[in-house]
Enzyme design. Structure first.
Site, short mmCIF file in Angstrom:
data_model
loop_
_atom_site.label_atom_id
_atom_site.label_comp_id
_atom_site.label_asym_id
_atom_site.label_seq_id
_atom_site.Cartn_x
_atom_site.Cartn_y
_atom_site.Cartn_z
CE LYS A 11 0.52 1.42 4.55
NZ LYS A 11 1.30 2.60 4.93
CG ASP A 138 -1.30 0.63 8.17
OD1 ASP A 138 -2.14 1.55 8.27
OD2 ASP A 138 -0.08 0.83 8.01
O1 C5P Z 1 -1.65 -0.95 15.44
P1 C5P Z 1 -0.19 -1.20 15.24
O2 C5P Z 1 0.34 -2.30 16.11
O3 C5P Z 1 0.17 -1.38 13.81
O4 C5P Z 1 0.54 0.15 15.67
C1 C5P Z 1 1.92 0.22 15.91
C2 C5P Z 1 2.23 1.44 16.75
O5 C5P Z 1 1.96 2.64 15.99
C3 C5P Z 1 1.37 1.59 17.98
O6 C5P Z 1 1.94 0.94 19.08
C4 C5P Z 1 1.34 3.09 18.19
O7 C5P Z 1 2.53 3.51 18.82
C5 C5P Z 1 1.39 3.63 16.79
N1 C5P Z 1 0.07 4.01 16.23
C6 C5P Z 1 -0.58 5.13 16.73
N2 C5P Z 1 -1.80 5.49 16.20
C7 C5P Z 1 -2.36 4.77 15.19
C8 C5P Z 1 -1.68 3.63 14.66
C9 C5P Z 1 -0.47 3.28 15.22
O8 C5P Z 1 -0.09 5.82 17.62
N3 C5P Z 1 -3.52 5.16 14.69
#
Ligand code: C5P
Length: 286
Positions: A11, A138
């Site tokens: 993406k 994502d």
């Molecule tokens: O959801 P995911 O595990 O992919 O997110 C990784 C990190 O990215 C989270 O721990 C957070 O620190 C940050 N994040 C965030 N806000 C989002 C998506 C991700 O702060 N909307």
């Protein structure tokens, strides 16, 4: 039914805006997303062990639940109530890792779509995207794919008119970025500018590729350490000099891409960049 082989597409973030920090520590985002043809291949077979295992052509990726592909299968079993069974998942990785191109999330999304077929659960893409939310922010978009607006943590999805088909040159400079670290950084930096997301939505409505491409924007470019920002700028300049209609970093980086309406210009950009950075790819939007 098994083995099943599915594609997991990379993406691009056409825009990425961080609206603010939430009480749960995550951030509210507003981003326009686009799939490209560059893809990993995911194969799911009956497992020879007792649980879900992942192997790949990249030896350093974890083989257990720390790998989003395994997490997706296990989350699918938990959320649907389907009896868990041992599975062997094989990833043929092409999408560079830690690049902001959604490689891991897309592998997870491909597993969810495949599990829905294998188990005959008949869930809609939006229901699968909801399960995907538990795997990573994502993942919901990657379940849906194509051109879409993602809001909230990334799970509030609105399908958009398709970006007119074009060439994309993707290049990962020689540094990786920690997503949590960059999200931590974004709270304290003064953003120079914000993306014109509404302008992009109008340009998509009108099928106006140059109108989208000149509005590519990612606020995370402002949060990069200086040394990394210089490399991102170097790649962007090369893409633009070779005729890209626009160029920007994707996600939390470090991959940078440019959109082209002419194949020859895209090829020239690819040739110049691959000599500098081996993780360079020439592809097309989906
Ligand atoms: O959801 P995911 O595990 O992919 O997110 C990784 C990190 O990215 C989270 O721990 C957070 O620190 C940050 N994040 C965030 N806000 C989002 C998506 C991700 O702060 N909307």
């Amino acid at each position: 039914m098994l083995p099943v082989e599915v594609k997991a597409y990379a993406k691009l973030n056409l825009t990425l805006d961080v609206l603010g920090r939430r009480e749960d520590g995550y951030h509210d985002l507003r981003m326009v997303m686009q799939s490209v043809q560059l893809c990993d291949t995911v194969t799911i077979e009956e497992g020879a062990g007792s649980t879900v295992r992942v192997k790949s052509n990249l030896g350093f990726l974890p083989g257990d639940e720390r790998n989003l592909a395994a997490a997706a299968a296990l989350t699918f079993f938990r959320q649907t109530g389907v009896e868990p069974r041992p599975l062997d998942i094989t990833l043929k990785k092409v999408i560079p890792v830690c690049a902001g191109l959604g490689g891991g999330s897309s592998d997870a999304a491909a597993v969810l779509r495949a599990m829905n077929e294998i188990c005959g659960t008949g869930l809609s893409l939006m229901q699968l995207a909801q399960i995907g939310q538990k795997v990573g922010s994502d993942v919901p978009y990657c379940v849906l794919g194509n051109t879409a607006l993602a809001e909230g943590k990334g799970e509030v999805l609105t399908p958009l008119p398709a970006l007119p088909r074009c060439w994309a040159v993707l290049c990962k400079p020689d540094f990786s970025v920690s997503t949590p670290a960059l999200f931590g950084q974004i709270d304290s930096v003064r953003l120079r500018c914000r993306p014109d997301t509404d302008g992009v939505l109008k340009a998509l409505e009108a099928g106006d590729l140059p109108g989208v491409a000149r509005r590519l924007y990612n606020v995370f470019e402002d949060a990069l350490p200086e040394r990394c920002a210089a490399k991102v700028d170097q790649v962007k300049h090369i893409l633009i000099d070779q005729g890209a209609l626009g160029a920007v970093m994707s996600g939390t980086g470090s991959a940078v891409y440019g959109l082209f309406d002419r194949e020859e210009e895209a090829k020239a950009a690819y040739e110049e960049l691959i000599d500098l950075y081996p993780e360079t790819f020439l592809t097309q939007t989906v």
